[in-house]
Design a protein around this motif. Structure first.
Motif, short mmCIF file in Angstrom:
data_model
loop_
_atom_site.label_atom_id
_atom_site.label_comp_id
_atom_site.label_asym_id
_atom_site.label_seq_id
_atom_site.Cartn_x
_atom_site.Cartn_y
_atom_site.Cartn_z
N ILE A 349 0.84 -1.20 0.00
CA ILE A 349 0.00 0.00 0.00
C ILE A 349 0.87 1.25 0.00
N GLY A 350 1.87 1.27 0.87
CA GLY A 350 2.78 2.42 0.92
C GLY A 350 3.53 2.62 -0.37
N LYS A 351 3.99 1.55 -0.97
CA LYS A 351 4.73 1.65 -2.23
C LYS A 351 3.84 2.18 -3.35
N ALA A 352 2.59 1.73 -3.38
CA ALA A 352 1.67 2.22 -4.41
C ALA A 352 1.38 3.70 -4.22
N GLY A 353 1.20 4.12 -2.97
CA GLY A 353 0.97 5.53 -2.69
C GLY A 353 2.15 6.39 -3.09
N LYS A 354 3.35 5.89 -2.83
CA LYS A 354 4.57 6.62 -3.19
C LYS A 354 4.65 6.82 -4.70
N SER A 355 4.35 5.78 -5.46
CA SER A 355 4.41 5.87 -6.91
C SER A 355 3.46 6.93 -7.44
N ILE A 356 2.28 6.99 -6.87
CA ILE A 356 1.30 7.99 -7.31
C ILE A 356 1.74 9.39 -6.93
N ALA A 357 2.23 9.55 -5.70
CA ALA A 357 2.66 10.87 -5.23
C ALA A 357 3.79 11.42 -6.09
N GLU A 358 4.69 10.55 -6.50
CA GLU A 358 5.82 11.00 -7.32
C GLU A 358 5.35 11.55 -8.66
N LYS A 359 4.24 11.03 -9.17
CA LYS A 359 3.71 11.52 -10.45
C LYS A 359 2.81 12.74 -10.28
N MET A 360 1.96 12.73 -9.25
CA MET A 360 0.95 13.77 -9.10
C MET A 360 1.42 14.99 -8.32
N TYR A 361 2.28 14.77 -7.33
CA TYR A 361 2.54 15.81 -6.35
C TYR A 361 3.99 16.26 -6.29
N SER A 362 4.72 16.14 -7.38
CA SER A 362 6.09 16.65 -7.41
C SER A 362 6.08 18.13 -7.76
N ILE A 363 7.05 18.86 -7.25
CA ILE A 363 7.14 20.29 -7.53
C ILE A 363 7.40 20.53 -9.01
N THR A 364 8.08 19.62 -9.68
CA THR A 364 8.33 19.80 -11.12
C THR A 364 7.03 19.70 -11.92
N THR A 365 6.14 18.80 -11.51
CA THR A 365 4.82 18.71 -12.17
C THR A 365 4.02 19.98 -11.91
N MET A 366 4.03 20.43 -10.68
CA MET A 366 3.31 21.67 -10.33
C MET A 366 3.84 22.84 -11.15
N TYR A 367 5.15 22.95 -11.25
CA TYR A 367 5.76 24.06 -11.99
C TYR A 367 5.36 24.00 -13.47
#
Length: 381
Positions: A349-367
């Motif tokens: 569960i934690g690993k799946a959440g991490k994978s999603i966060a890296e795609k959705m919630y990175s500062i580079t994506t936000m920028y």
């Protein structure tokens, strides 16, 4: 990079904060984009840290003295100073982030002839739930803005349905965090936490949030009472500050949970990744959350998240796969914690959440999403 024959000049404005981490993260990326010019304005009663923060990236930060405790008397003067500064700087875009800076800067920018006026609604819902007579001013801000950024799907719905914003104005751009920086854990810090708080062989359920009503601590304490009877080694870490702390401490004591709940005032930002590293579960009980940076941080650190259906959790978590989305009541919070403790082999569960966060919630994506919207607004795609 921005395809235009001149730099786009964007001014970010913030009130009531001396500095803001995501301003620094964004500015660091922007400093490497030679076709984007940024300036900053901070409305604060004392010389703000933001002036020094932005100087490191080669940006100007202008300080306008403003104290929200004296809104009625200081807003008019601060608005006039904003107008004068914007007339001088002539930005292509002005971008505000919270209520006070938006109310002053949207009006000043419109009068100063700034054509593109952006608001990121970082405090959506506060007035609606706690000071409803101020919602009319949220609606005024929305009418003055040309672009409104909602930081979650729930926030977008709220802005449209409750604040009556034009749906065509409202765009979703999730907040972002520097994933690498905020997931670098230190074994010495973790050992210190475990030793200082006597966490060896304990099941640690963490919550990082202000001690205020809408963060849902009372429900979490009721859930803790139930779970402590099932898991004798369980310990709830409550990290935060706020006016409700003494009330919550009394409630925990009345339920004889002194051995199962530990209140912590403050953790230095550089130690937060290590704090996440000692948690078995991250439990978020907010009634409503425009986003919730702690949710993005917990997910990025591969901590299994149990959260009410709000903010960043609602957008990122697939129920039972990358986290547990619970109803806003103690019993379902218990169900979520039980599920993680009994159905999470190899921390899938934690690993799946991490994978999603890296795609959705990175500062580079936000920028990148901000730059895309700026370019669309100025018709230079």
């Amino acid at each position: 990079m921005i395809a235009t024959d001149k730099n786009i000049h964007v001014i970010w404005v913030l009130a009531n904060n001396s500095s803001a981490p995501y301003f620094n993260w964004f500015a660091e990326l922007a400093s490497k984009d030679k076709e984007l010019k940024m300036s900053f304005i901070c409305l604060f009663p004392e010389h703000p840290q933001m002036v020094e923060d932005m100087r490191k990236f080669g940006y100007d930060c202008y300080w306008i003295r403003y104290d929200f405790n004296y809104r009625k008397t200081q807003m008019p003067g601060a608005t006039i100073k904003l107008y004068t500064l914007l007339k001088k700087l002539k930005p292509d875009i002005i971008h505000t982030h919270l209520f006070d800076d938006s109310l002053m800067a949207m009006l000043a920018a419109k009068c100063a002839g700034v054509k593109k006026r952006f608001i990121t609604k970082g405090d959506t819902g506060f007035h609606y739930f706690f000071t409803p007579w101020w919602v009319m001013l949220d609606r005024l801000n929305n009418s003055l803005a040309t672009h409104i950024i909602a930081i979650s799907s729930e926030s977008r719905r709220f802005i449209i349905e409750k604040e009556h914003a034009n749906p065509d104005k409202v765009h979703i751009i999730h907040h972002g965090i520097p994933i690498g920086k905020l997931t670098t854990q230190n074994s010495d810090y973790k050992t210190k936490f475990i030793t200082e708080w006597k966490l060896k062989d304990r099941i640690v359920v963490g919550t990082i949030a202000r001690f205020i009503e809408w963060k849902g601590y009372k429900n979490i304490i009721t859930a803790a009472e139930k779970l402590a009877k099932e898991y004798q080694t369980i310990l709830f870490l409550f990290i935060g500050k706020g006016s409700q702390r003494e009330e919550l401490e009394r409630l925990a004591s009345s339920k004889k949970l002194n051995n199962n709940i530990l209140f912590i005032d403050w953790i230095e930002p550089d130690k937060l990744p290590s704090l996440y590293g000692i948690m078995n579960v991250y439990l978020h009980g907010a009634q409503y959350e425009p986003f919730g940076l702690v949710l993005a941080e917990a997910l990025a650190n591969a901590v299994p998240v149990v959260s009410t259906k709000t903010g960043a959790a609602l957008d990122a978590i697939t129920h039972l796969q990358s986290g547990y989305l619970c109803d806003n009541n103690p019993e379902d919070m218990c169900n979520g914690v039980r599920y993680v403790l009994t159905s999470n082999p190899n921390n899938n569960i934690g690993k799946a959440g991490k994978s999603i966060a890296e795609k959705m919630y990175s500062i580079t994506t936000m920028y990148a999403n901000h730059i895309k919207l700026y370019k669309e607004a100025l018709s230079i795609l």
